[in-house]
Structures are given as C-alpha cells and as structure tokens.
Write a protein that holds these residues in place. Structure first.
Motif, short mmCIF file in Angstrom:
data_model
loop_
_atom_site.label_atom_id
_atom_site.label_comp_id
_atom_site.label_asym_id
_atom_site.label_seq_id
_atom_site.Cartn_x
_atom_site.Cartn_y
_atom_site.Cartn_z
N GLU A 355 0.83 -1.21 0.00
CA GLU A 355 0.00 0.00 0.00
C GLU A 355 0.86 1.26 0.00
OE1 GLU A 355 -3.36 2.52 0.15
OE2 GLU A 355 -2.97 0.48 -0.56
N ASN A 356 1.98 1.20 0.72
CA ASN A 356 2.90 2.33 0.73
C ASN A 356 3.45 2.58 -0.68
OD1 ASN A 356 4.70 4.13 2.64
ND2 ASN A 356 6.10 3.20 1.18
N ALA A 357 3.80 1.50 -1.38
CA ALA A 357 4.30 1.65 -2.75
C ALA A 357 3.21 2.14 -3.69
CB ALA A 357 4.87 0.32 -3.24
N ARG A 358 1.96 1.70 -3.46
CA ARG A 358 0.86 2.15 -4.33
C ARG A 358 0.62 3.65 -4.20
NH1 ARG A 358 -4.39 3.42 -4.20
NH2 ARG A 358 -4.45 3.25 -1.93
N ARG A 359 0.75 4.17 -2.99
CA ARG A 359 0.46 5.58 -2.78
C ARG A 359 1.59 6.48 -3.26
NH1 ARG A 359 -2.26 5.96 3.28
NH2 ARG A 359 -4.27 5.02 2.73
N TYR A 360 2.83 6.08 -2.99
CA TYR A 360 3.95 6.99 -3.20
C TYR A 360 4.94 6.49 -4.25
CZ TYR A 360 2.20 8.56 1.29
OH TYR A 360 1.39 8.99 2.31
N GLY A 361 4.74 5.29 -4.83
CA GLY A 361 5.72 4.76 -5.76
C GLY A 361 5.24 4.63 -7.18
N LYS A 362 4.29 5.45 -7.59
CA LYS A 362 3.79 5.39 -8.96
C LYS A 362 4.88 5.88 -9.92
CE LYS A 362 -1.18 5.82 -8.20
NZ LYS A 362 -1.17 5.66 -6.73
N THR A 363 5.01 5.16 -11.03
CA THR A 363 5.95 5.57 -12.06
C THR A 363 5.47 6.88 -12.68
OG1 THR A 363 6.44 3.26 -12.50
CG2 THR A 363 7.13 4.87 -14.16
N PRO A 364 6.29 7.93 -12.71
CA PRO A 364 5.81 9.23 -13.21
C PRO A 364 5.29 9.19 -14.63
CG PRO A 364 7.91 9.46 -12.03
CD PRO A 364 7.65 8.00 -12.19
N SER A 365 5.87 8.36 -15.47
CA SER A 365 5.46 8.37 -16.89
C SER A 365 4.12 7.69 -17.12
CB SER A 365 6.54 7.67 -17.73
OG SER A 365 6.73 6.33 -17.28
N THR A 366 3.76 6.71 -16.29
CA THR A 366 2.53 5.95 -16.52
C THR A 366 1.47 6.19 -15.46
OG1 THR A 366 3.39 4.04 -15.29
CG2 THR A 366 3.88 4.14 -17.66
N LYS A 469 0.74 -21.60 -9.23
CA LYS A 469 -0.05 -20.38 -9.06
C LYS A 469 0.52 -19.28 -9.95
CE LYS A 469 -1.32 -21.47 -4.30
NZ LYS A 469 -1.31 -21.01 -2.90
N PRO A 470 -0.32 -18.36 -10.45
CA PRO A 470 0.17 -17.30 -11.34
C PRO A 470 1.09 -16.36 -10.58
CG PRO A 470 -2.12 -16.93 -10.75
CD PRO A 470 -1.77 -18.29 -10.25
N GLY A 471 2.14 -15.87 -11.23
CA GLY A 471 3.09 -14.98 -10.57
C GLY A 471 2.63 -13.54 -10.59
N PRO A 472 2.65 -12.84 -11.77
CA PRO A 472 2.25 -11.43 -11.79
C PRO A 472 0.77 -11.27 -11.55
CG PRO A 472 3.62 -12.03 -13.70
CD PRO A 472 3.17 -13.30 -13.07
N VAL A 473 0.42 -10.43 -10.63
CA VAL A 473 -0.97 -10.08 -10.39
C VAL A 473 -1.04 -8.58 -10.26
CG1 VAL A 473 -1.54 -12.26 -9.25
CG2 VAL A 473 -0.67 -10.37 -7.90
N ALA A 474 -2.23 -8.06 -10.29
CA ALA A 474 -2.42 -6.62 -10.14
C ALA A 474 -3.26 -6.37 -8.93
CB ALA A 474 -3.10 -6.03 -11.39
N GLY A 475 -2.98 -5.29 -8.24
CA GLY A 475 -3.77 -4.94 -7.08
C GLY A 475 -2.94 -4.56 -5.91
N ALA A 476 -3.63 -4.17 -4.84
CA ALA A 476 -2.98 -3.77 -3.62
C ALA A 476 -3.87 -4.14 -2.48
CB ALA A 476 -2.69 -2.26 -3.61
N PRO A 477 -3.35 -4.34 -1.28
CA PRO A 477 -4.17 -4.74 -0.15
C PRO A 477 -5.10 -3.64 0.28
CG PRO A 477 -1.93 -4.30 0.53
CD PRO A 477 -1.95 -4.22 -0.94
N GLY A 478 -6.10 -4.05 1.06
CA GLY A 478 -7.13 -3.11 1.46
C GLY A 478 -6.72 -2.13 2.52
N ASN A 479 -5.92 -2.56 3.53
CA ASN A 479 -5.57 -1.62 4.59
C ASN A 479 -4.46 -0.72 4.12
OD1 ASN A 479 -3.80 -3.68 4.48
ND2 ASN A 479 -3.39 -3.79 6.68
N GLY A 480 -4.52 0.54 4.49
CA GLY A 480 -3.63 1.55 3.97
C GLY A 480 -2.30 1.55 4.67
N ALA A 481 -1.31 2.25 4.08
CA ALA A 481 0.01 2.42 4.68
C ALA A 481 0.57 3.74 4.18
CB ALA A 481 0.93 1.27 4.30
N ASP A 482 1.54 4.28 4.92
CA ASP A 482 2.16 5.54 4.56
C ASP A 482 3.64 5.34 4.41
OD1 ASP A 482 -0.33 7.02 5.17
OD2 ASP A 482 0.12 6.40 7.21
N ARG A 483 4.23 6.12 3.53
CA ARG A 483 5.68 6.11 3.41
C ARG A 483 6.22 6.88 4.59
NH1 ARG A 483 8.46 6.46 -2.19
NH2 ARG A 483 7.67 4.34 -2.01
N SER A 484 6.40 6.15 5.69
CA SER A 484 6.80 6.80 6.95
C SER A 484 7.62 5.85 7.75
CB SER A 484 5.58 7.24 7.73
OG SER A 484 4.73 6.15 7.97
#
Length: 484
Positions: A355-366, A469-484
């Motif tokens: 969740e921390n990566a989802r919030r603050y680790g988005k690739t700028p180009s995409t 089991k499939p390796g690459p999946v898309a998504g993020a967990p439900g509970n939030g996290a902060d880059r902290s």
C-alpha cells in the motif's frame, strides 16, 4: 539495489569476534591471573625460605655423621675398625672407602641447595673437605675427609637427605593451579549470575514480556536485592502503562467510531449533492482508516511463530485487489520457501509495504505503481524485497521514514494516512525476530528489505502445486500504509 541484509550474519559474527570476551570470561581470566601470580610468588617465597634451613640442617647431619665416624675409627684398633666399617655399611648404609690419588670425582654443586650445603660442610669439617656427587662413575653423596694423615671417602645414601625434586614441585604447582581455576570459576559464576539474570530480564522487558522473567527479591546481597526490587517495580509500571495505553486507544476508537457512523448515515441521507456526498464519505473512511492505524501501532507484542509458506501470504495480500488499474505487482517468490513468522503479522507487513508503494511509488510516466516482490533463501534466513519504480526519496531521509508520524512527501495535500505505515512494519518485523531496512535511488524507486528466519522446506509435491499459481498479479491490499 542489492539487499543490505545479505551479509548481516557475517557482520554479526565479526562483531561478536571483535567485541571479545564476555564479562564471565573476563572476570575469570583476571582472577586466574591473580591466583597464578599469588601461587608463583608463594612458591618462590617458600623455596627461598626452605632452601637455607634445609641446606644447613642437611649439612649438620652429614657433618655429625662424618665426625662420629672419624672418632669411632680413630679410637678403635685394626680388627674393631673392620667390624665397625662393616656394621656402618650394613645397618646405616654408610660406606667408608680409602681415597686414592687417582680417584675421579664430580663436585656436589649441581644446584643452589647443593652449593649451600657444600659450603656449610666445609665450614664445619674444615679445609680439605671434599663433597662430590660421583666418584669413579659411582653416584651418591661422597664426603672426603682425613683421619690423621690418611684420606677416606664417606658414601652416604642420598635418600636419607633427599630434597624436593622438580617432579614434586610440578605436582604441587599443578594441584594448586587446578584448585585455583576451580575456585576462580565458582567465584566468577557467583559474581556474574545476578548480572546475567538482569540482562535476560532486560531483554524480556524490551520484547514486551513484562511478567516472563521476574528477578529474585529475596537475594542475600543488599545491593542485588535492591536492584532486583527496583527492576521488578519498573517492569510492573511499564506493563501497567502498556495496558493503559491499549485501553485508552480502544476507548478512543470506540468513542470516535460512533459519531463517525452517525456522520456517514447523515451524509448519505441529508446531502443531496452526489459529488459532495462522495467526498464526505471518503473523508470519513479516511478517518476510520487512521483509527485502524493507531490500533495496529498499539497492538500488544504477542506473536504465534510457526512455519509459514511465504508465497501463500503474498498471494493473499494481493488477491483482493487484483482488478485495480493503478497498480501492477510482479511476484518472484519460490513456491516452497517458508519462514518462521506469525502469518497474520506477516500479512500486515506485506500489505503495508504494498500500500505504501501504491500511494507513493507510482511511475511518473505511466501513473501506475509498478511493484516487484522478490524473495530468496540465504543460509538460515530468507531475504524479501518489495520495490517500487517511483521517484524514490533522498538517501538522507531513509533513516526518518520508519519513525512514527513522519511522512517523506513534502506536499501533504495528497497524504491520506497517519504516518504510521512503515513504523508498523518495523515494529512487526522486529517482533517476529527479523530485520528491516530501506534503500532508495532517486528517480528509480524505493526498496524495502526484510530478513526473516528460514523454516524447513515443504514436500516436493506441495512445492510443485504452489509453483502452478500465477506470478504477476495486479492490485494492492485493502488496509492503507504511509511512506513513513
């Protein structure tokens, strides 16, 4: 970005070697050195005080024997003299032989005691007395003396005047050293046992086990008893503070969630503007998530250690949000890799990092958070890496990210957390006996590294099933996290 935890085992071993001896062995060796010094000094003093009296006493006995023999031979006729010489040889072990000019002899001066005894014999018997240890290749204690104008050798059994040899000294020294070592070990153990118990109790308190290791409050030593009593009282106070904090946070959660539920209901029923209603509902959900964060951070430090299949934990964390479009997760974890951990706590760790990566680790180009989760076995540990490909953070800021309520983002308008995400991750990993570290390359993303104890591998058939089991999946967990 290589894992900074890969060589942690070697660093710990090198650190242990560098630190040297423990307090027990240091005290033990100091006592041993003291006892050895005292023993050697005592032996040297004993030898110095024993040599002089023994040399004088032995010289007096030999001189008396020579004088008595000489007097007996002087005042006896030829027939009686032969009988006397035979009697002395048979009953007293004393032989009297004529001294020839060609006799070969070795002076009796092999040691300090022999030299001192020779000097004392010459002083008592007069000049011309000869003391030898070997005559004509026959060993013994030989004393040359004169009767009128004739010279004789008096051969005395050396065992009658035996001195302590090297073997006797070595036996005494070995016995003394053995007793000294045993005494030093016992004394050191008695001295260091209270300190060792205090160290173990301190470690338990640090891990949150306030009642697991109570110190003895009835120790005989006043100082140790006072320290034990003070430590137990401190542990009781810490346990009470921890309990009060949990009760307080639970009460705050209950008190806040009741009005939040009413606000949500009133918002749904009273606000006509759909867009405003959605924004208000989102704000209420954010407040509820922040409350969950506080409760997670204050969670009691109790974990249930067991072998956990790492791939199953990661799949559980990513399965629920595999349809989200703003995140892409690639998993590279062997299907048979197991760690010793609490499964619930490990899921919370992975979920917070993702969740921390989802919030603050988005690739700028995409605008999509491209997250990679990797794991591999390393000796008796498992190294896990969760990496994003976002903007990253400055290296100087890495040490601050895991502190409570700290956010690495300068712009806080988009911050939706309480600043506890990475603090919870750090706390949970340490609680499970692992190690956590962060690395970052500005412009290439942030990587979270986890080192966990490794568990035994599963059976091959189960491993094959897990690899399907499939390796690459898309998504993020439900509970939030902060880059902290």
């Amino acid at each position: 970005m290589p894992s900074p935890l890969g060589s942690i085992g070697a660093r710990r071993r090198k650190k242990r070697l560098h630190l040297g001896l423990s307090l027990f062995w240091r005290t033990f060796f100091l006592l041993v050195l003291l006892l050895i010094g005292c023993t050697v000094a005592w032996l040297q003093t004993f030898r110095a005080l024993e040599y002089e009296p023994r040399a004088i006493q032995t010289a007096h006995q030999i001189a008396s024997l020579v004088n008595l023999t000489r007097a007996a031979l002087v005042y006896s006729d030829a027939i009686t003299r032969v009988s006397l010489i035979k009697t002395l040889a048979d009953q007293e072990g004393v032989r009297i032989l004529p001294r020839e000019p060609g006799d070969r002899f070795t002076p009796f001066t092999s040691g300090a005691l022999d030299q001192r005894m020779t000097e004392e014999l010459i002083a008592r018997l007069g000049e011309g007395t000869t003391v030898a240890s070997r005559v004509n290749d026959e060993p013994g204690l030989w004393v040359g003396f004169t009767i009128e104008s004739d010279t004789y050798w008096l051969l005395v059994d050396p065992t009658r005047f035996s001195r302590l040899d090297r073997r006797t000294w070595m036996i005494w020294l070995a016995t003394t050293m053995a007793l000294s070592l045993a005494g030093a070990a016992l004394i050191t153990r008695l001295i260091n046992r209270p300190l060792k118990q205090l160290s173990q109790a301190t470690l338990q308190v640090r891990e949150g086990e306030y009642e697991a290791h109570r110190l003895d409050e009835r120790a005989r030593t006043n100082e140790i008893r006072a320290v034990n009593v003070g430590f137990n009282r401190m542990a009781d106070q810490l346990a009470k503070i921890e309990q009060d904090r949990a009760v307080m946070l639970a009460g705050i959660s209950h008190d806040l969630r009741t009005p939040l539920a009413r606000l949500r209901l009133e918002t749904e029923m009273s606000v006509a503007d759909e867009d405003a209603r959605d924004h208000m509902a989102a704000d209420i959900a954010q407040l509820d998530a922040i409350i969950d964060k506080f409760l997670d951070y204050a969670r009691p430090d109790h974990v249930d250690f067991r072998p956990v299949l790492l791939r199953d934990v990661i799949d559980a964390c990513t399965y629920a949000v595999q349809d989200h479009e703003d995140i892409k997760i690639t998993v590279d974890v062997p299907g048979d890799l197991r760690v010793m951990a609490d499964e619930v706590e490990l899921q919370r760790v992975i979920s917070n990092l993702v969740e921390n990566a989802r919030r603050y680790g988005k690739t700028p180009s995409t605008g999509v958070a491209d997250i990679t989760i990797q794991a591999q076995a390393h000796n008796d540990a498992v190294l896990i890496k969760v990496r994003d490909h976002g903007a990253g953070v400055a290296p100087a800021m890495l040490s601050q990210l895991s502190k409570p309520f700290f956010r690495g983002d300068v712009a806080r308008t988009s911050a939706a957390g309480a600043g506890l995400g990475l603090s919870i991750v750090t706390k949970n990993i340490e609680r499970m006996g692992g190690t956590f570290a962060l690395t970052s390359t500005p412009g290439r993303g942030l990587a979270a590294h986890i080192r966990m104890p490794r568990a035994a591998s599963i059976k091959p058939d189960a491993a094959v099933a897990a690899k399907d089991k499939p390796g690459p999946v898309a998504g993020a967990p439900g509970n939030g996290a902060d880059r902290s």
